[in-house]
Design a protein around this motif. Sequence first.
Motif, mmCIF file in Angstrom:
data_model
loop_
_atom_site.group_PDB
_atom_site.id
_atom_site.type_symbol
_atom_site.label_atom_id
_atom_site.label_comp_id
_atom_site.label_asym_id
_atom_site.label_seq_id
_atom_site.Cartn_x
_atom_site.Cartn_y
_atom_site.Cartn_z
ATOM 1 N N VAL A 1 0.814 -1.212 0.000
ATOM 2 C CA VAL A 1 0.000 0.000 0.000
ATOM 3 C C VAL A 1 0.854 1.272 0.000
ATOM 4 O O VAL A 1 0.347 2.346 -0.308
ATOM 5 N N SER A 2 2.138 1.161 0.310
ATOM 6 C CA SER A 2 2.993 2.347 0.262
ATOM 7 C C SER A 2 3.286 2.749 -1.180
ATOM 8 O O SER A 2 3.536 3.916 -1.467
ATOM 9 N N SER A 3 3.231 1.790 -2.101
ATOM 10 C CA SER A 3 3.468 2.099 -3.510
ATOM 11 C C SER A 3 2.221 1.880 -4.370
ATOM 12 O O SER A 3 2.190 2.286 -5.532
ATOM 13 N N GLY A 4 1.219 1.206 -3.804
ATOM 14 C CA GLY A 4 0.005 0.911 -4.560
ATOM 15 C C GLY A 4 0.202 -0.171 -5.599
ATOM 16 O O GLY A 4 -0.552 -0.259 -6.565
ATOM 17 N N THR A 5 1.210 -1.020 -5.389
ATOM 18 C CA THR A 5 1.513 -2.069 -6.359
ATOM 19 C C THR A 5 1.565 -3.436 -5.679
ATOM 20 O O THR A 5 1.695 -3.535 -4.462
ATOM 21 N N ALA A 6 1.521 -4.466 -6.508
ATOM 22 C CA ALA A 6 1.649 -5.835 -6.009
ATOM 23 C C ALA A 6 3.065 -6.055 -5.495
ATOM 24 O O ALA A 6 4.022 -5.511 -6.047
ATOM 25 N N THR B 1 14.219 0.087 1.193
ATOM 26 C CA THR B 1 13.294 0.627 2.182
ATOM 27 C C THR B 1 13.513 -0.070 3.515
ATOM 28 O O THR B 1 13.568 -1.302 3.567
ATOM 29 N N ASP B 2 13.653 0.722 4.560
ATOM 30 C CA ASP B 2 13.740 0.175 5.904
ATOM 31 C C ASP B 2 12.396 -0.443 6.278
ATOM 32 O O ASP B 2 11.348 0.080 5.889
ATOM 33 N N SER B 3 12.414 -1.540 7.025
ATOM 34 C CA SER B 3 11.165 -2.182 7.424
ATOM 35 C C SER B 3 11.242 -2.651 8.870
ATOM 36 O O SER B 3 12.288 -3.086 9.340
ATOM 37 N N PHE B 4 10.134 -2.573 9.542
ATOM 38 C CA PHE B 4 10.027 -3.022 10.922
ATOM 39 C C PHE B 4 9.851 -4.537 11.004
ATOM 40 O O PHE B 4 10.223 -5.160 11.975
ATOM 41 N N TYR B 5 9.299 -5.140 9.949
ATOM 42 C CA TYR B 5 8.948 -6.556 9.961
ATOM 43 C C TYR B 5 9.870 -7.386 9.061
ATOM 44 O O TYR B 5 9.840 -7.237 7.850
ATOM 45 N N PRO B 6 10.647 -8.319 9.622
ATOM 46 C CA PRO B 6 11.417 -9.223 8.772
ATOM 47 C C PRO B 6 10.505 -10.282 8.127
ATOM 48 O O PRO B 6 10.761 -10.753 7.035
ATOM 49 N N PHE B 7 9.436 -10.631 8.829
ATOM 50 C CA PHE B 7 8.414 -11.522 8.278
ATOM 51 C C PHE B 7 7.110 -11.264 9.010
ATOM 52 O O PHE B 7 7.086 -10.667 10.082
ATOM 53 N N ILE B 8 6.024 -11.725 8.390
ATOM 54 C CA ILE B 8 4.683 -11.541 8.956
ATOM 55 C C ILE B 8 4.018 -12.906 8.978
ATOM 56 O O ILE B 8 4.038 -13.627 7.973
ATOM 57 N N GLU B 9 3.441 -13.274 10.102
ATOM 58 C CA GLU B 9 2.734 -14.546 10.205
ATOM 59 C C GLU B 9 1.242 -14.299 10.407
ATOM 60 O O GLU B 9 0.851 -13.487 11.241
ATOM 61 N N VAL B 10 0.456 -15.019 9.632
ATOM 62 C CA VAL B 10 -0.998 -14.933 9.734
ATOM 63 C C VAL B 10 -1.509 -16.347 10.005
ATOM 64 O O VAL B 10 -1.310 -17.255 9.201
ATOM 65 N N VAL B 11 -2.159 -16.514 11.141
ATOM 66 C CA VAL B 11 -2.705 -17.810 11.546
ATOM 67 C C VAL B 11 -4.216 -17.784 11.303
ATOM 68 O O VAL B 11 -4.885 -16.806 11.639
ATOM 69 N N PHE B 12 -4.740 -18.866 10.730
ATOM 70 C CA PHE B 12 -6.166 -18.934 10.408
ATOM 71 C C PHE B 12 -6.616 -20.386 10.467
ATOM 72 O O PHE B 12 -5.782 -21.302 10.538
ATOM 73 N N SER C 1 2.937 -2.337 4.271
ATOM 74 C CA SER C 1 3.849 -1.201 4.146
ATOM 75 C C SER C 1 5.034 -1.533 5.046
ATOM 76 O O SER C 1 5.028 -2.536 5.754
ATOM 77 N N SER C 2 6.053 -0.708 5.028
ATOM 78 C CA SER C 2 7.262 -1.051 5.773
ATOM 79 C C SER C 2 7.071 -1.006 7.288
ATOM 80 O O SER C 2 7.843 -1.620 8.022
ATOM 81 N N TYR C 3 6.045 -0.320 7.765
ATOM 82 C CA TYR C 3 5.803 -0.240 9.205
ATOM 83 C C TYR C 3 4.387 -0.636 9.611
ATOM 84 O O TYR C 3 3.927 -0.282 10.693
ATOM 85 N N GLY C 4 3.725 -1.396 8.756
ATOM 86 C CA GLY C 4 2.394 -1.839 9.109
ATOM 87 C C GLY C 4 1.857 -2.842 8.105
ATOM 88 O O GLY C 4 2.358 -2.949 6.983
ATOM 89 N N TYR C 5 0.860 -3.581 8.511
ATOM 90 C CA TYR C 5 0.179 -4.525 7.613
ATOM 91 C C TYR C 5 -1.212 -4.789 8.155
ATOM 92 O O TYR C 5 -1.511 -4.538 9.327
ATOM 93 N N ALA C 6 -2.056 -5.310 7.289
ATOM 94 C CA ALA C 6 -3.411 -5.717 7.679
ATOM 95 C C ALA C 6 -3.732 -6.977 6.901
ATOM 96 O O ALA C 6 -3.188 -7.223 5.826
ATOM 97 N N THR C 7 -4.624 -7.763 7.453
ATOM 98 C CA THR C 7 -5.062 -8.994 6.787
ATOM 99 C C THR C 7 -6.559 -9.158 6.999
ATOM 100 O O THR C 7 -7.145 -8.541 7.894
ATOM 101 N N TYR C 8 -7.154 -9.995 6.174
ATOM 102 C CA TYR C 8 -8.589 -10.258 6.258
ATOM 103 C C TYR C 8 -8.875 -11.531 5.479
ATOM 104 O O TYR C 8 -8.016 -12.013 4.749
ATOM 105 N N ARG C 9 -10.057 -12.059 5.649
ATOM 106 C CA ARG C 9 -10.452 -13.216 4.833
ATOM 107 C C ARG C 9 -11.072 -12.670 3.558
ATOM 108 O O ARG C 9 -12.125 -12.058 3.568
ATOM 109 N N GLY C 10 -10.392 -12.883 2.466
ATOM 110 C CA GLY C 10 -10.893 -12.438 1.172
ATOM 111 C C GLY C 10 -11.755 -13.504 0.535
ATOM 112 O O GLY C 10 -12.160 -14.465 1.182
ATOM 113 N N ASN C 11 -11.997 -13.341 -0.755
ATOM 114 C CA ASN C 11 -12.789 -14.356 -1.483
ATOM 115 C C ASN C 11 -12.123 -14.727 -2.772
ATOM 116 O O ASN C 11 -11.141 -14.204 -3.161
#
Length: 135
Positions: free
Chosen positions: A33-38, A99-110, A125-135
């Motif tokens: 979301v910081s660049s608006g790209t995949a 780009t500096d980043s706070f997260y070396p990896f992100i884990e999402v448990v579901f 983004s380099s200092y934040g993330y969000a997740t959700y159940r998509g479709n």
Amino acid sequence: MKNLLFSLLFTAVATTSYSQNNTYQLSSHILDVSSGTAAIGVPVVLEKYDETTKIWSYVDEKITDKNGRIIDFLNYKETKKGIYKLRFLVADYFKSKKTDSFYPFIEVVFQIKDANHYHVPITLSSYGYATYRGN
């Protein structure tokens, strides 16, 4: 009439392009979301939790494609209900962007509770993330 045909064609193309793969039960997507790209080329590890032993076990690892997607986790023929974890290894992605980043990896448990398709994306983004159940 021309607008109706265009609308029907657009709907058919959009549905075909973005519909989930019927062979696989799990997909994911990363949008920077910081660049608006995949987020291209990010390794993602899938693990499953054994509730008896309390141990995570490796299931698979994929890399996001040119659209930031992975569409082929968990073949329907082999899928079992349970608790899963996606580990998004984002450190090298951010390094490649200088780009500096706070997260070396992100884990999402579901939890997979049925035979439905599950889509687990993250916005990043380099200092934040969000997740959700998509479709």
